[in-house]
Every structure is written in structure tokens, then in C-alpha cells.
Design an enzyme around this catalytic site. Structure first.
Site, short mmCIF file in Angstrom:
data_model
loop_
_atom_site.label_atom_id
_atom_site.label_comp_id
_atom_site.label_asym_id
_atom_site.label_seq_id
_atom_site.Cartn_x
_atom_site.Cartn_y
_atom_site.Cartn_z
CD GLU A 190 -14.18 -2.61 10.88
OE1 GLU A 190 -13.92 -3.53 10.53
OE2 GLU A 190 -13.35 -1.60 11.27
CB SER B 49 1.81 6.94 4.45
OG SER B 49 1.65 6.74 4.92
CD GLN C 101 -2.48 0.94 3.11
OE1 GLN C 101 -2.22 1.45 3.95
NE2 GLN C 101 -3.79 0.68 2.06
N GLY C 102 1.02 2.15 -1.10
CA GLY C 102 1.75 3.06 -1.22
C GLY C 102 0.73 4.67 -1.08
CB SER D 93 3.47 -3.13 5.56
OG SER D 93 3.95 -1.64 6.31
C1 LIG Z 1 4.20 -0.04 11.61
C2 LIG Z 1 3.19 0.93 10.37
C3 LIG Z 1 2.68 0.07 8.95
C4 LIG Z 1 2.22 0.81 8.03
N1 LIG Z 1 2.20 0.36 6.90
C5 LIG Z 1 2.14 1.63 5.66
C6 LIG Z 1 1.74 0.87 4.93
O1 LIG Z 1 1.97 0.01 4.41
N2 LIG Z 1 1.59 2.18 3.91
C7 LIG Z 1 0.86 3.30 4.33
O2 LIG Z 1 1.09 4.02 3.36
N3 LIG Z 1 1.44 3.92 5.01
C8 LIG Z 1 1.48 2.73 6.08
N4 LIG Z 1 2.00 3.34 7.17
C9 LIG Z 1 1.78 4.49 7.90
C10 LIG Z 1 0.74 5.47 8.77
O3 LIG Z 1 -0.11 4.65 8.55
C11 LIG Z 1 1.29 6.33 9.14
O4 LIG Z 1 2.23 6.63 10.10
C12 LIG Z 1 0.05 7.36 10.41
O5 LIG Z 1 -0.72 7.58 9.05
C13 LIG Z 1 0.84 9.01 10.35
O6 LIG Z 1 1.50 9.45 9.99
P1 LIG Z 1 3.04 10.43 10.65
O7 LIG Z 1 3.51 8.61 10.98
O8 LIG Z 1 2.69 10.71 9.31
O9 LIG Z 1 2.45 11.11 12.10
P2 LIG Z 1 2.12 12.44 11.34
O10 LIG Z 1 0.56 12.38 10.83
O11 LIG Z 1 2.96 13.18 11.47
O12 LIG Z 1 1.30 12.93 12.73
C14 LIG Z 1 2.24 12.98 14.01
C15 LIG Z 1 1.58 13.53 14.96
O13 LIG Z 1 1.05 14.55 15.53
C16 LIG Z 1 0.27 13.80 15.50
N5 LIG Z 1 -1.18 14.51 15.08
C17 LIG Z 1 -1.62 14.65 13.41
N6 LIG Z 1 -2.33 15.13 12.85
C18 LIG Z 1 -2.94 15.68 13.76
C19 LIG Z 1 -4.35 15.90 14.22
N7 LIG Z 1 -4.97 16.80 13.05
N8 LIG Z 1 -4.87 15.99 15.50
C20 LIG Z 1 -4.34 15.90 16.53
N9 LIG Z 1 -3.18 15.73 16.46
C21 LIG Z 1 -2.59 15.15 14.76
C22 LIG Z 1 -0.42 12.55 15.18
O14 LIG Z 1 -1.46 11.70 16.42
C23 LIG Z 1 0.68 11.87 16.15
O15 LIG Z 1 1.22 11.87 17.26
C24 LIG Z 1 2.38 2.37 8.61
C25 LIG Z 1 2.87 3.21 9.38
C26 LIG Z 1 3.21 1.92 10.77
C27 LIG Z 1 4.59 2.56 11.75
#
Ligand SMILES: Cc1cc2nc3c(=O)[nH]c(=O)nc-3n(C[C@H](O)[C@H](O)[C@H](O)COP(=O)(O)OP(=O)(O)OC[C@H]3O[C@@H](n4cnc5c(N)ncnc54)[C@H](O)[C@@H]3O)c2cc1C
Lengths: 297, 380
Positions: free
Chosen positions: B242, B124, B121-122, B156
Site C-alpha cells: 500500500e 469473511s 468483498q466476500g 459491507s
Molecule cells: C465494520 C466491519 C466491516 C467489515 N467488512 C467486511 C467486508 O466487507 N468483507 C469481509 O470479507 N469482511 C468484512 N469484515 C469482517 C472482518 O474482516 C472480520 O470481522 C475480522 O477479520 C475478524 O474476524 P471475526 O469477526 O471472525 O473475529 P474472530 O477471528 O473470531 O476473532 C475473535 C477474537 O479472537 C481474537 N483472535 C482470533 N484469532 C487470533 C489469533 N490468532 N491470535 C490472537 N487473537 C486472535 C480476535 O482478535 C478477536 O478478538 C468487516 C468487519 C467489520 C467490523
């Protein structure tokens, strides 16, 4: 498997909610507060007529013939409305104490160090003759629940059904205080926006909903399975949901939440009193822990 | 309200149990967690076995309750997880099934179900996490191809995937085009020229996910699912509907682990500490109820065809937190062993840390619950 309310169960819940809206509205609630939790005997009879007490009595004995899953729906509504009185003791006495099923008499029973609504009670059950010797009325923390303190702890255990029905009342309080918090958060404007638009407030409310949904599920499941360990889980989660939601509601309401005029303190105080019924939190947790060493589910 | 299974459901369970007892001993040895090709081979072998036995497409062919029973029984029997097949079976596949053309369904669904092709899944990007709709990876039309340039992150299973469900921007954000209106859903073949995959090491030491750099990657227009610029809706259709079954196997596994932790506590003496016992008791209430909540949601899906994704948010909030508490408690019980990476619970404790982040952080879930269920105003 169909772990959802049936159409009849939905109708039953709506029926009680309507009855309580009619017979125990906010004005009646505040009148009851002013009267120190004194019971309205007409209302008690109306509850009797509606089958509140006779719900689980077999139809052959003049009851409604339903079970615990229906009873928890009723008591959840009672909790939501803050309906006062020894509802659970009278409900459990239906069929055993004459007039209880019909709402003609008020039945109470001691638990732990207390007996509720002694002044209004016609009958006291689960008590020895000398149970009330040296008993003293206290200035109850909950304005809707007069409490009398016994000179020694009652030796009678709190009935399992009463644990569950108390948990159902707690779910009512958890759900109602969430409604009150959301309503206030949508109406109250600060910094040019409803305070519900602030994330700190939103997240409090979201966690309140999570507590309501989990506690309610635990209570319904315990009503369906009737097992001791699910009942302990229901007690634990429902007490926590009621007390913490009332606290969070108070916080969301700001200064208004700290007033006598707002209803939230009535919920919090009642939640505290209900949490004191039956097994303690520690006892419930110990029971749940011990169950882990038995057969894995 | 009823928690009893129907005779048909029990029959489904019995047949499944018999089948599992027959086939599981024939499975190859579980690969090392760091051996990605080995893991892929293992996960797809299992998927092929499910396919041959008629259990591959329960999402569409079985009722939600049968699906629940399947996930419960396979977990109990110690069968493999969906693993590398996760995105294909639970996200890209359902999206194609809901929004793809008959030709697209014919091309992509059978290989997913047979375990022949693995998807990733691409979504993020480095600058688009919680605010996914602000994604920038650009796709420009060139005849019957899109030319895609940009970068993705946290993908992932990217190392072993054949296909990637990719969200790209086809219309730049302008005052007239809000950010979620210019997005398109593409199926990108992972062997196309211009793709660089760089594995990222997780705090657990493994390489679960990767960075993906896309440099003028040519993706046929025929690989677009849904209309151009309609990719956001196409994606949300799957996310928002879901069956309540997302965490069934995991909750069953957590309950088993909790019982094991209690037995370990009993053995090593930590059980004598009332604080430990009470915490274990509390967790028992928690996971017992999460199981009932699963049954509640599945029953709802059975009646209505699906539970709104917001119901899933309530579950995920409580579950992700409980899972972290479980492994913290396990560490307390383990004592010195909690510092040994060779103990399963130590690794599980590390991986549990991702549960409040992946698939929508707990903060985002709380926003969703507050705004979409409780109706609180959007604000700051
Ligand atoms: C193990 C793992 C597997 C993953 N697999 C995939 C995958 O296969 N494909 C894919 O596309 N993505 C994947 N992801 C990505 C995942 O979906 C993102 O990490 C997640 O959506 C959070 O985005 P970010 O890491 O950029 O954090 P950010 O969005 O930068 O968040 C940083 C902090 O700010 C807070 N924050 C952000 N916006 C708000 C808001 N509006 N209100 C309050 N708080 C806020 C968040 O809660 C967090 O605490 C994976 C992540 C993990 C950990």
C-alpha cells in the site's frame, strides 16, 4: 515532500553508531557504571573530533554546519548507547564556551532542581553566581548520571533544543530496549519453545515497536518544523516510549531483567531522569491543549 | 528529511482546491445513512465527477504524495468519502489491475472508475474470520462455470453491489494441500441466481454489512482472476502493498474533530477540568504524530513504490486506538449529549468501535508486527 532520511543523514547516523560501538562498547559502559558515571575525557575529545558538539555550528566558525534534523539522529544514537555526560549542554554551548565544540571542556547547566555531572564539569552555564549555594550531591537513582540537588529551583527555562534532543535520546532508549527484549525473547526457552512464541510476549513487543515508530516520527517532525507544539508532542511521546519500553523489556527478561547485570535497568533509570528534564508532562499536555484552540491545522 | 511540498505538488493542490470550490456546491444533499440506494447514488455521482475531472485513478496515475494531497484536500473541503466505491477503488480494482488479464481489466476497471459499478468483498465467513484461509465456500467446476455454494458474512455494501470479489475453495484441505493453497479469486455478479443477501444490523443501528448465502451460484470461469488455487496470493499482492494513504482523510477528519471537541469543551466549561484539558492535549500529540507518520509512509512509498503492509499494521494499531480514545473523550466533553444519537459524535463513537476489529483485528495486527517485522517465532 520527502520525509525520509537523505543518504547523507543515513551515513551520518551509521558513522556515530560505528564510533560508539568502537569507543563505547558494553565493557566501557559497565566500566562507566562502576565509576559512578565519571566521564572518560578521551572519549569526550573523540566525540568532539567526530563533530558531535560542533554539529550545528556554522562551517565558518569551525563547525559542521548541519541542523536539528541531523542532531536528533546523533542524540538518538547516544541514547541507544547510554552514552553518559552532559552531552546536550556541551552541544548547545559549542561556539559560546571555548573548547566545548572540540570536546576539550565539559559544560553542564542546571534544570529544575538538579544539575547533572557537576563533578566532571569545567563550566556551568545558565546559572547565577549563587546558584550552587547549599547544593547537595544526591545518591542518584541513575548510576550513569551523578545528580546534584539545588537548594532552590533554577529560574532559567530549559532550552527548546534541549527538550528536543532529550526526546531524541529517549527514542534511542525505546529502540534499544525493544532490541534487547526481542533478542531475549528469541533465545530464552520455556515450555519447549522460545518465549517470543507466546502471544502475551509478542504483543508486548509489537506495542514497543509501535511506540518507537510513533515517538521517532514525532521527534523527526519536530526537528524539521521547529515548532513549539510539535516539540511538546515529541517530548510526550518519547518520554512515554522510553519509560514504557524499558518497563516492558524488563518484564520480557523475567528475573534476569531485575538484575544489576542486565542493562535494562540502566535504560529505565536514565529514561526517568531524562523525563524529568524540561517541561513536565502536564505542562506539555497543557501546551498541546492550548494549541487546539488556535488555528486548526 | 523535509516536510515541504514541491512547486509541482503545490500546483496540483491549488488546481484541486479550485476545482473542489467550483463543483462541491453542485452536489445533491447528503442522503440519510439508512437510505442505501440513496447512498449508492450519491457516492457514484461523486465518483463520476472525479472521473470527468481526471481525478478518478490517482492510485495509478498520480504519485503517492499527490494522492495524499488529494485525500487531504477533499476531506478539508468536506467532499464525500469513497463510500460505496471503497472495495472497487481500493481493493478489487487494484487486484484486477495487478493480476487480471487485459480483457478483465478492460471489462471491470473503467466502470469502477466511472462510478458505474459498485463492488463488495466476500472474504469473511461464519467460520473463517481472522483465520481467513480456513474459508469453506466451495466452488466446483462445471464446464466453463464454477458452481459456488456456501455463505459469507460481514459483507459491507452487499445490498447495493453489482459485483463481489469472492474467495472460494477449489481444492479441499488435505494433509498435502495446506488451507491457503486451495483458494481461488472470482468476480461474482451480484444478480446471479442463487444469491441471498440478508442485511445485518450493526450496533450503530445501520445496515452497513450483510450475510450472503450462495446456493449453486454459477460464475463463469472467465471471471477468475489469477490461476485456480492461487487466490490467496492474488489477494495478498494487493493487501501487502500500500501507499501509506489508507487513512489520510480520516486522520485529517480526526484532527478537525479534536479541535471542535476542544472548542466545545471551552464553551460548555469542561475545559476548566485539567484532566479533560490534558487528555485533549495528549490526543493532539497523538493525531499530530499520526499525520506525520502518514507523511513518513507516503514519502517512503514515493521512493520505493510502496510500503510493505506491515508498516500499515503499525499505523493501524495506533490509529484505531487513538480514534476510539478521541470519541470517548468527546463523550466526556459532551456530557448529557453523549447519550443522544442525534449528536454526530455519538454515532461516530459507536462506529469507532469497529476500528480495532475490521480489516484484521488489533490482536492479529500485533501478531503480524511481532512475526514479520520483529522476527519473533511463530508459536502458540
Ligand atoms: C465494520 C466491519 C466491516 C467489515 N467488512 C467486511 C467486508 O466487507 N468483507 C469481509 O470479507 N469482511 C468484512 N469484515 C469482517 C472482518 O474482516 C472480520 O470481522 C475480522 O477479520 C475478524 O474476524 P471475526 O469477526 O471472525 O473475529 P474472530 O477471528 O473470531 O476473532 C475473535 C477474537 O479472537 C481474537 N483472535 C482470533 N484469532 C487470533 C489469533 N490468532 N491470535 C490472537 N487473537 C486472535 C480476535 O482478535 C478477536 O478478538 C468487516 C468487519 C467489520 C467490523
Amino acid at each position: 515532500m520527502d520525509f525520509q532520511l537523505t543518504a547523507d543523514q543515513r551515513a551520518l547516523r551509521q558513522g556515530v553508531r560505528d564510533l560508539l560501538a568502537r569507543r563505547f562498547d558494553r565493557e566501557a559502559l559497565r566500566a562507566a557504571v562502576d565509576a559512578g558515571g565519571e566521564l572518560d575525557r578521551d572519549l569526550w575529545r573523540a566525540l568532539g573530533e567526530a563533530g558531535f558538539f560542533a554539529l550545528r555550528l556554522p562551517e565558518a566558525e569551525g563547525g559542521v554546519g548541519l541542523g536539528l534534523p541531523e542532531a536528533v539522529l546523533l542524540f538518538e544514537e547516544a541514547g541507544r548507547a547510554l552514552l553518559p555526560g552532559p552531552l546536550i549542554d556541551t552541544h548547545l554551548a559549542a561556539g559560546e564556551v571555548k573548547g566545548a565544540a572540540e570536546g576539550e571542556v565539559v559544560v553542564t547547566a542546571p534544570y529544575g532542581h538538579f544539575v547533572e555531572h557537576l563533578g566532571d564539569a569545567d563550566v556551568i552555564v545558565r546559572a547565577d553566581k549563587d546558584a550552587l549555594n547549599g547544593a547537595m550531591k544526591v545518591r542518584s537513582v541513575d548510576p550513569l548520571t551523578p545528580l546534584t540537588r539545588l537548594s532552590r529551583r533554577t529560574p532559567y527555562p530549559y532550552p527548546p533544543e534541549a527538550v528536543l534532543l532529550t526526546a531524541a535520546e529517549q527514542v534511542g532508549t525505546a529502540a534499544r530496549t525493544l532490541d534487547l527484549a526481542v533478542q531475549h525473547a528469541c533465545e530464552r526457552v520455556q515450555f519447549g519453545q522460545p518465549v517470543g512464541g507466546f502471544q502475551a510476549v509478542k504483543h508486548l513487543c509489537a506495542q514497543m515497536l509501535v511506540r518507537v515508530e510513533t515517538a521517532r516520527t514525532a521527534v523527526y517532525a519536530a526537528a524539521v518544523t521547529g515548532t513549539a507544539v510539535e516539540r511538546a508532542a515529541a517530548k510526550l511521546l518519547a518520554d512515554e516510549a522510553a519509560v514504557r519500553n524499558a518497563r516492558d523489556c524488563l518484564q520480557v527478561c523475567g528475573g534476569m531483567g531485575f538484575t544489576w547485570e542486565a542493562d535494562v535497568h540502566l535504560h529505565l533509570k536514565r529514561a526517568w531522569v531524562r523525563a524529568g528534564r524540561g517541561p513536565s508532562k502536564a505542562e506539555a499536555e497543557e501546551e498541546l491543549a492550548a494549541a487546539l484552540l488556535g488555528d486548526p491545522a | 528529511m523535509d516536510l515541504a511540498y514541491t512547486p509541482q505538488e503545490e500546483e496540483f493542490r491549488t488546481e484541486l482546491r479550485e476545482w473542489l470550490a467550483r463543483v462541491l456546491p453542485g452536489l445533491p444533499e447528503r442522503p440519510d445513512p439508512l437510505d442505501w440506494p440513496g447512498r449508492r447514488a450519491y457516492d457514484t455521482t461523486w465518483q463520476r465527477m472525479l472521473y470527468d475531472a481526471g481525478y478518478a485513478d490517482l492510485q495509478r496515475e498520480a504519485t503517492p504524495t499527490q494522492h495524499l494531497i488529494f485525500l487531504e484536500e477533499t476531506e478539508r473541503a468536506g467532499a464525500p468519502y469513497v463510500g460505496a466505491n471503497f472495495v472497487g477503488l481500493l481493493h478489487a480494482g487494484p487486484t484486477i489491475a495487478a493480476e487480471g488479464t487485459p480483457e478483465q481489466q478492460e471489462r471491470w476497471l473503467p466502470p469502477i472508475l466511472r462510478g458505474d459499478e459498485v463492488w463488495c468483498q466476500g472474504f469473511s465467513e461464519p467460520e473463517a474470520g481472522s483465520d481467513l484461509a480456513s474459508l469453506r465456500t466451495k466452488a466446483v467446476r462445471d464446464g466453463d462455470h464454477y458452481v459456488v455454494t456456501g455463505s459469507k458474512i460481514w459483507t459491507s455494501h452487499a445490498e447495493v453491489a453489482d459485483w463481489c470479489e469472492l474467495l472460494v475453495r477449489t481444492t479441499p484441505v488435505t494433509p498435502d494441500t495446506p488451507k491457503h493453497k486451495g483458494i481461488t479469486w472470482l468476480a461474482m455478479p451480484m444478480d446471479a441466481p442463487g444469491i441471498t443477501v440478508r442485511p445485518l444490523r450493526t450496533l450503530a443501528g445501520s445496515t452497513e454489512f450483510a450475510e450472503m448465502f450462495l446456493d449453486e451460484v454459477r460464475v463463469p470461469v472467465a471471471n477468475r482472476v489469477g490461476a485456480e488455487n492461487d487466490g490467496w496470493r492474488v489477494t495478498m499482492v494487493t493487501l501487502s502493498f500500500e501507499r501509506g494513504t489508507a487513512f489520510v482523510g480520516e486522520v485529517v477528519a480526526c484532527r478537525r474533530t479534536l479541535a471542535e471537541v476542544a472548542r466545545e469543551a471551552r464553551t460548555n466549561g469542561t475545559w476548566d477540568d485539567p484532566a479533560v484539558r490534558r487528555q485533549l492535549g495528549r490526543l493532539n500529540a497523538e493525531f499530530m504524530t499520526l499525520w506525520r507518520l502518514t507523511q513518513w509512509n507516503v514519502s517512503e512509498a514515493q521512493k520505493t513504490g510502496g510500503v510493505p503492509g506491515v508498516g500499515g499494521s503499525v499505523f493501524k494499531l495506533r490509529y484505531s486506538h487513538a480514534r476510539q480514545e478521541l470519541y470517548d473523550t468527546a463523550a466526556e466533553v459532551l456530557g448529557p449529549d453523549a447519550f443522544d444519537l442525534d449528536h454526530d459524535w455519538t454515532l461516530d463513537r459507536l462506529s469507532s468501535l469497529s476500528y480495532t476489529i475490521a480489516a484484521g483485528t488489533s490482536q492479529i495486527q500485533q501478531n503480524i508486527v511481532a512475526e514479520r517485522i520483529l522476527g519473533l517465532p511463530k508459536g502458540r
